[in-house]
Design a protein around this motif. Structure first.
Motif, PDB file in Angstrom:
ATOM      1  N   ALA A 252      13.817  71.141-105.583  1.00 11.62           N
ATOM      2  CA  ALA A 252      14.014  72.340-105.366  1.00 11.62           C
ATOM      3  C   ALA A 252      15.701  72.561-104.932  1.00 11.62           C
ATOM      4  CB  ALA A 252      13.236  72.802-104.494  1.00 11.62           C
ATOM      5  N   ASP A 253      15.910  73.959-105.013  1.00 14.46           N
ATOM      6  CA  ASP A 253      17.459  74.411-104.674  1.00 14.46           C
ATOM      7  C   ASP A 253      17.794  73.935-103.373  1.00 14.46           C
ATOM      8  OD1 ASP A 253      17.370  75.470-107.227  1.00 14.46           O
ATOM      9  OD2 ASP A 253      17.131  77.553-106.263  1.00 14.46           O
ATOM     10  N   ASP A 254      16.753  73.941-102.091  1.00  9.71           N
ATOM     11  CA  ASP A 254      17.393  73.651-100.808  1.00  9.71           C
ATOM     12  C   ASP A 254      17.268  72.158-100.658  1.00  9.71           C
ATOM     13  OD1 ASP A 254      14.740  73.218-101.132  1.00  9.71           O
ATOM     14  OD2 ASP A 254      13.930  74.670 -99.518  1.00  9.71           O
TER      15      ASP A 254
ATOM     16  N   ASP B 180      23.985  70.560-109.035  1.00  9.71           N
ATOM     17  CA  ASP B 180      23.149  71.837-109.437  1.00  9.71           C
ATOM     18  C   ASP B 180      23.051  71.756-110.978  1.00  9.71           C
ATOM     19  OD1 ASP B 180      23.166  72.592-106.826  1.00  9.71           O
ATOM     20  OD2 ASP B 180      24.872  73.754-106.979  1.00  9.71           O
TER      21      ASP B 180
ATOM     22  N   ARG C  83      20.305  69.186-111.761  1.00  9.60           N
ATOM     23  CA  ARG C  83      19.000  69.766-111.035  1.00  9.60           C
ATOM     24  C   ARG C  83      18.418  70.808-111.983  1.00  9.60           C
ATOM     25  NH1 ARG C  83      17.787  73.674-108.925  1.00  9.60           N
ATOM     26  NH2 ARG C  83      20.005  74.251-108.680  1.00  9.60           N
ATOM     27  N   GLY C  84      19.266  71.774-112.229  1.00  7.96           N
ATOM     28  CA  GLY C  84      18.700  72.972-112.868  1.00  7.96           C
ATOM     29  C   GLY C  84      18.050  72.676-114.191  1.00  7.96           C
TER      30      GLY C  84
ATOM     31  N   THR D 201      14.615  71.350-113.786  1.00  2.00           N
ATOM     32  CA  THR D 201      13.880  72.225-113.628  1.00  2.00           C
ATOM     33  C   THR D 201      13.205  73.124-114.495  1.00  2.00           C
ATOM     34  OG1 THR D 201      14.644  72.430-111.216  1.00  2.00           O
ATOM     35  CG2 THR D 201      13.221  74.435-112.199  1.00  2.00           C
TER      36      THR D 201
END
Length: 299
Positions: free
Chosen positions: A238-240, A280, A283-284, A287
Motif C-alpha cells: 500500500a501507499d502508506d 514508488d 510499488r505502483g 499494484t
C-alpha cells in the motif's frame, strides 16, 4: 540450429505500454510446447489451436485487461514460431486479426512446421525453449505453477539451465538479504540453519522479466511463502507502507488466517538504515500489474 530457434523465442515481441504486461503470446506458446509429443521416430505431433479464446491468456497473475487475449493467435506468425491456415490449408494471415473472420474461415494455428520438426531432432530444444520463455516473461516463483498448469515436466537439462540462472543472481540476493537483515518484510520470518539463512528469497517488486532492475529499491526480503503470494498478486504494498491482501484470496484454515489474512494493514518491515525502501514507481507497477484488487480492510 537450436540457437536459431532459441533466439526467436527470446526475441518474442510482446505488446507493451507504460510498463503494462501482456503475457498472452508467451502463454500461448508455452501451452503449445507443453502439448508437443513425439509419436514415432522422426515424427511428432503438437496440438492445433482453433477459435482464438480468452482461455489462452489465463495466468497466475493479473494480465492487461484492455489487451485482447485473442491477439497472440494471429500475431505469433510475426515471430517465425507459429503458422496459421484456414480450412483449406491456405495461409490465413491475409484474414487479419478479427476473431469472427478467423472463426468463419476455420482458422487453425500451430507451431511453425520447421520448429516442430526441430523439437524431436534435438532432445534439449524443448526444455531450453520453455526455460527461455519462462525466464524472459515471468518471475521464478511462478515457473513451477505455470509448468504444472500446462502439465509440463522438463528433463534434467532444464534443471541445469535453471541452476546456472540462480548462480547469476547470487550477488543481488545477498545484497537484499543483508538490507532486510535476513527477515521476511511481511511476516518477520528469520530462520537460520548452520549459519545460513533458509526459506528466504530476494523478491523483485517490478519483475526483472518485465524490465525491473536488480536494485534494493526494487526488492524485498520475503520468505518463500510470501514471495509466491506476492508474485501471484495475493499480497501487495500500500501507499502508506503497509501490506495489502487481496479480497479475492480465500483461506478458512487457521494457517491462512495467521500467515496471510492477518497481514492486511500490517506495517511492512523496512530495510536497515542506509538502504532505500521500495521506490514508488516499482510499488505502483506491482499494484497495477500484479496485485489482485480490491484490497481487504485491516483486520
Amino acid at each position: 540450429m537450436q540457437e536459431q530457434w532459441l533466439a526467436r523465442v527470446q526475441k518474442l515481441r510482446r505488446w507493451s505500454r507504460d510498463g503494462q504486461r501482456a503475457p498472452h503470446k508467451p502463454l500461448l506458446l508455452l501451452w503449445m510446447l507443453a502439448g508437443f509429443r513425439p509419436v514415432a521416430p522422426g515424427r511428432s505431433h503438437s496440438p492445433s489451436w482453433r477459435s482464438p479464446s480468452a482461455s489462452c491468456s489465463a495466468t497466475s497473475a493479473r494480465a492487461v485487461a484492455s489487451h485482447h487475449p485473442e491477439f497472440p493467435f494471429p500475431h505469433l506468425t510475426n515471430d517465425g514460431l507459429w503458422a496459421m491456415t484456414d480450412a483449406t490449408g491456405a495461409d490465413a494471415r491475409p484474414l487479419g486479426t478479427a476473431v469472427g473472420r478467423l472463426r468463419s474461415a476455420g482458422a487453425v494455428g500451430q507451431l511453425e512446421p520447421a520448429f516442430e520438426a526441430a523439437l524431436p531432432a534435438d532432445p534439449t530444444l524443448l526444455a531450453a525453449a520453455v526455460r527461455a520463455l519462462l525466464d524472459a516473461n515471468f518471475p521464478a516463483s511462478l515457473h513451477e505453477d505455470l509448468l504444472a498448469r500446462c502439465g509440463l515436466a522438463l528433463e534434467p537439462v532444464e534443471a541445469a539451465v535453471a541452476e546456472a540462472g540462480r548462480r547469476r543472481d547470487t550477488a543481488f540476493c545477498a545484497a537484499v538479504l543483508v538490507a532486510y537483515e535476513g527477515r521476511c518484510a511481511t511476516c518477520g520470518f528469520d530462520d537460520w540453519l548452520g549459519g545460513e539463512v533458509i526459506g528466504l528469497d530476494a523478491a523483485h517488486v517490478h519483475w526483472r522479466a518485465i524490465g525491473g532492475p536488480d536494485s534494493i529499491d526494487n526488492a524485498l526480503g520475503l520468505c518463500t511463502l510470501h514471495h509466491r503470494l506476492f508474485d501471484r498478486g495475493v499480497v501487495g504494498l500500500a501507499d502508506d507502507g503497509t501490506v495489502m491482501v487481496s479480497q479475492l484470496f480465500v483461506g478458512r484454515a487457521r494457517a491462512a488466517q495467521a500467515q496471510v489474512l492477518s497481514l492486511a494493514g500490517a506495517p511492512l518491515l523496512s530495510p536497515q538504515a542506509g538502504h532505500p525502501t521500495v521506490a514508488d514507481t516499482h510499488r505502483g507497477w506491482h499494484t497495477e500489474q500484479v496485485f489482485r484488487e480490491p484490497a481487504r480492510l485491516s483486520a
